[in-house]
Motif scaffolding. Structure first.
Motif, PDB file in Angstrom:
ATOM      1  N   UNK A   1       1.846  -5.674  -7.078  1.00 44.82           N
ATOM      2  CA  UNK A   1       2.096  -6.996  -6.500  1.00 44.82           C
ATOM      3  C   UNK A   1       3.359  -7.610  -7.099  1.00 44.82           C
ATOM      4  N   UNK A   2       3.614  -7.307  -8.358  1.00 49.89           N
ATOM      5  CA  UNK A   2       4.773  -7.872  -9.037  1.00 49.89           C
ATOM      6  C   UNK A   2       6.084  -7.431  -8.393  1.00 49.89           C
ATOM      7  N   UNK A   3       6.080  -6.317  -7.667  1.00 43.60           N
ATOM      8  CA  UNK A   3       7.299  -5.822  -7.026  1.00 43.60           C
ATOM      9  C   UNK A   3       7.719  -6.691  -5.841  1.00 43.60           C
ATOM     10  N   UNK A   4       6.824  -7.518  -5.365  1.00 41.17           N
ATOM     11  CA  UNK A   4       7.123  -8.397  -4.232  1.00 41.17           C
ATOM     12  C   UNK A   4       8.044  -9.530  -4.675  1.00 41.17           C
TER      13      UNK A   4
ATOM     14  N   UNK B   1       9.031 -17.704   1.453  1.00 41.83           N
ATOM     15  CA  UNK B   1       7.970 -18.637   1.073  1.00 41.83           C
ATOM     16  C   UNK B   1       8.215 -19.249  -0.282  1.00 41.83           C
ATOM     17  N   UNK B   2       7.323 -20.124  -0.655  1.00 38.99           N
ATOM     18  CA  UNK B   2       7.429 -20.878  -1.908  1.00 38.99           C
ATOM     19  C   UNK B   2       6.638 -20.188  -3.022  1.00 38.99           C
ATOM     20  N   UNK B   3       6.720 -20.767  -4.217  1.00 35.43           N
ATOM     21  CA  UNK B   3       5.943 -20.245  -5.344  1.00 35.43           C
ATOM     22  C   UNK B   3       4.443 -20.415  -5.096  1.00 35.43           C
ATOM     23  N   UNK B   4       4.071 -21.485  -4.405  1.00 37.42           N
ATOM     24  CA  UNK B   4       2.644 -21.682  -4.116  1.00 37.42           C
ATOM     25  C   UNK B   4       2.150 -20.639  -3.115  1.00 37.42           C
ATOM     26  N   UNK B   5       2.973 -20.261  -2.161  1.00 36.55           N
ATOM     27  CA  UNK B   5       2.606 -19.198  -1.230  1.00 36.55           C
ATOM     28  C   UNK B   5       2.425 -17.888  -1.987  1.00 36.55           C
ATOM     29  N   UNK B   6       3.321 -17.630  -2.909  1.00 37.38           N
ATOM     30  CA  UNK B   6       3.190 -16.416  -3.704  1.00 37.38           C
ATOM     31  C   UNK B   6       1.868 -16.406  -4.472  1.00 37.38           C
ATOM     32  N   UNK B   7       1.532 -17.528  -5.100  1.00 34.67           N
ATOM     33  CA  UNK B   7       0.288 -17.601  -5.876  1.00 34.67           C
ATOM     34  C   UNK B   7      -0.925 -17.326  -4.999  1.00 34.67           C
TER      35      UNK B   7
ATOM     36  N   UNK C   1       0.835  -1.210   0.000  1.00 34.14           N
ATOM     37  CA  UNK C   1       0.000   0.000   0.000  1.00 34.14           C
ATOM     38  C   UNK C   1       0.862   1.249   0.000  1.00 34.14           C
ATOM     39  N   UNK C   2       2.007   1.197   0.689  1.00 31.53           N
ATOM     40  CA  UNK C   2       2.942   2.334   0.645  1.00 31.53           C
ATOM     41  C   UNK C   2       3.555   2.468  -0.748  1.00 31.53           C
ATOM     42  N   UNK C   3       4.013   1.346  -1.283  1.00 35.64           N
ATOM     43  CA  UNK C   3       4.577   1.292  -2.641  1.00 35.64           C
ATOM     44  C   UNK C   3       5.714   2.282  -2.845  1.00 35.64           C
ATOM     45  N   UNK C   4       6.469   2.560  -1.771  1.00 40.70           N
ATOM     46  CA  UNK C   4       7.608   3.466  -1.888  1.00 40.70           C
ATOM     47  C   UNK C   4       8.884   2.780  -1.419  1.00 40.70           C
ATOM     48  N   UNK C   5       8.903   1.457  -1.462  1.00 39.50           N
ATOM     49  CA  UNK C   5      10.033   0.704  -0.964  1.00 39.50           C
ATOM     50  C   UNK C   5      11.062   0.466  -2.064  1.00 39.50           C
ATOM     51  N   UNK C   6      12.314   0.285  -1.649  1.00 43.16           N
ATOM     52  CA  UNK C   6      13.360  -0.093  -2.595  1.00 43.16           C
ATOM     53  C   UNK C   6      13.367  -1.590  -2.833  1.00 43.16           C
TER      54      UNK C   6
ATOM     55  N   UNK D   1      -5.153 -13.298  -3.102  1.00 37.99           N
ATOM     56  CA  UNK D   1      -5.782 -12.548  -2.017  1.00 37.99           C
ATOM     57  C   UNK D   1      -5.546 -11.050  -2.151  1.00 37.99           C
ATOM     58  N   UNK D   2      -4.373 -10.668  -2.636  1.00 37.26           N
ATOM     59  CA  UNK D   2      -4.079  -9.243  -2.811  1.00 37.26           C
ATOM     60  C   UNK D   2      -4.908  -8.646  -3.941  1.00 37.26           C
ATOM     61  N   UNK D   3      -5.113  -9.418  -5.010  1.00 32.52           N
ATOM     62  CA  UNK D   3      -5.981  -8.938  -6.094  1.00 32.52           C
ATOM     63  C   UNK D   3      -7.395  -8.725  -5.578  1.00 32.52           C
TER      64      UNK D   3
END
Length: 282
Positions: free
Chosen positions: A219-222, A197-203, A186-191, A208-210
């Motif tokens: 979300x892609x910045x994560x 976590x795993x790829x399944x956790x990311x999915x 939500x801040x979206x001002x991070x470097x 949930x974020x969408x």
């Protein structure tokens, strides 16, 4: 406290500062060449003579701290004409940034990987805040320069970090990981933002974020899984080395771009105080 004692204490605390030195004097000045002052964001140690000169030096030093400048700087001041001091002389000041961290990092989670990672980060030119709600998870000895934060409301600590910070989330609770992720995105001002976590956790998190309305590009910045893919292994120290390597690569790239941006700015000319004969030749 003397300026040299102040520098030693600030270095131990990991607090950045600027060392201001009178390197040249001409005519009547409040202090002689060699006089020094240490300036932090909130304090000063020693003096270069007080008055408007010292005020302007503090202002310039704190501007350097705010902008995380790594470059030394020379400035000439005419004490009579420009500063309105009765001395009437002129002086050249050298500004040297000291202990300026290249990255401010928040590490959420004091579990096995966190305990392996934080000492690695503490050995880098970074300022680290280590955050968890569980006091007993922290080791007895916290690495020098690391701030331990125990807070039941862990998510609140996201807002206490400055823009351009680095966030690493590795808590004991997936729901807490999700809430931290939402606050950071939500801040979206991070470097940098890395989530363990795993790829399944990311999915699952992406879904949930969408649902919460986060745009795909945010979300892609994560980074999840985070760490360098080339560094294999599942031991806490192996994972920690992988994450630290990715953080180093990120801040080296970020810091390099910051340096190039500074170099592109139009630099103000610095006039050295020369003997009269050489000034005439110039």
């Amino acid at each position: 406290m003397s300026w040299i004692s102040a520098l030693a204490e600030l270095q131990q605390q990991g607090e950045p500062c600027v060392l201001v030195t009178i390197i040249e004097e001409r005519g009547s000045t409040p202090r002689n060449a060699g006089s020094k002052m240490v300036v932090t964001a909130e304090r000063i140690f020693e003096t270069i003579g007080g008055g408007h000169l010292e005020y302007k030096a503090m202002e310039l030093a704190r501007d350097m701290l705010e902008n995380r400048s790594q470059d030394t700087r020379l400035e000439r001041f005419s004490l009579g004409a420009s500063l309105g001091q009765c001395c009437g002389g002129a002086t050249v000041l050298l500004f040297e940034p000291m202990g300026q961290p290249q990255a401010q990092i928040a590490v959420f989670g004091a579990g096995h990987v966190g305990r392996a990672l934080v000492p690695l980060l503490a050995s880098l030119p970074c300022r680290v805040r280590w955050i968890d709600s569980r006091e007993n998870e922290f080791p007895a000895q916290i690495p020098p320069g690391v701030e331990k934060v125990v807070n039941d409301e862990v998510v609140d600590e996201v807002d206490s970090m400055p823009p351009g910070s680095y966030y690493i989330v590795m808590t004991h609770n997936h729901q807490l990981d999700l809430e931290l992720t939402a606050a950071i995105l939500a801040r979206n001002d991070f470097a940098y933002y890395g989530l363990i976590g795993s790829k399944s956790k990311r999915a699952k998190f992406e879904h949930r974020l969408r649902d919460r309305g986060f745009a795909a590009d945010v979300v892609q910045r994560m980074r999840c899984p985070m760490g360098l893919a080339e560094v294999k292994g599942k031991l806490p120290v192996e994972i920690a080395v992988s994450i630290a390597g990715e953080v180093i690569a990120t801040y080296n790239a970020t810091f390099g771009e910051h340096k190039r941006s500074e170099q592109r700015k139009k630099a103000e000319p610095v006039t050295r105080l020369l003997p009269s004969s050489r000034r005439n030749q110039a």
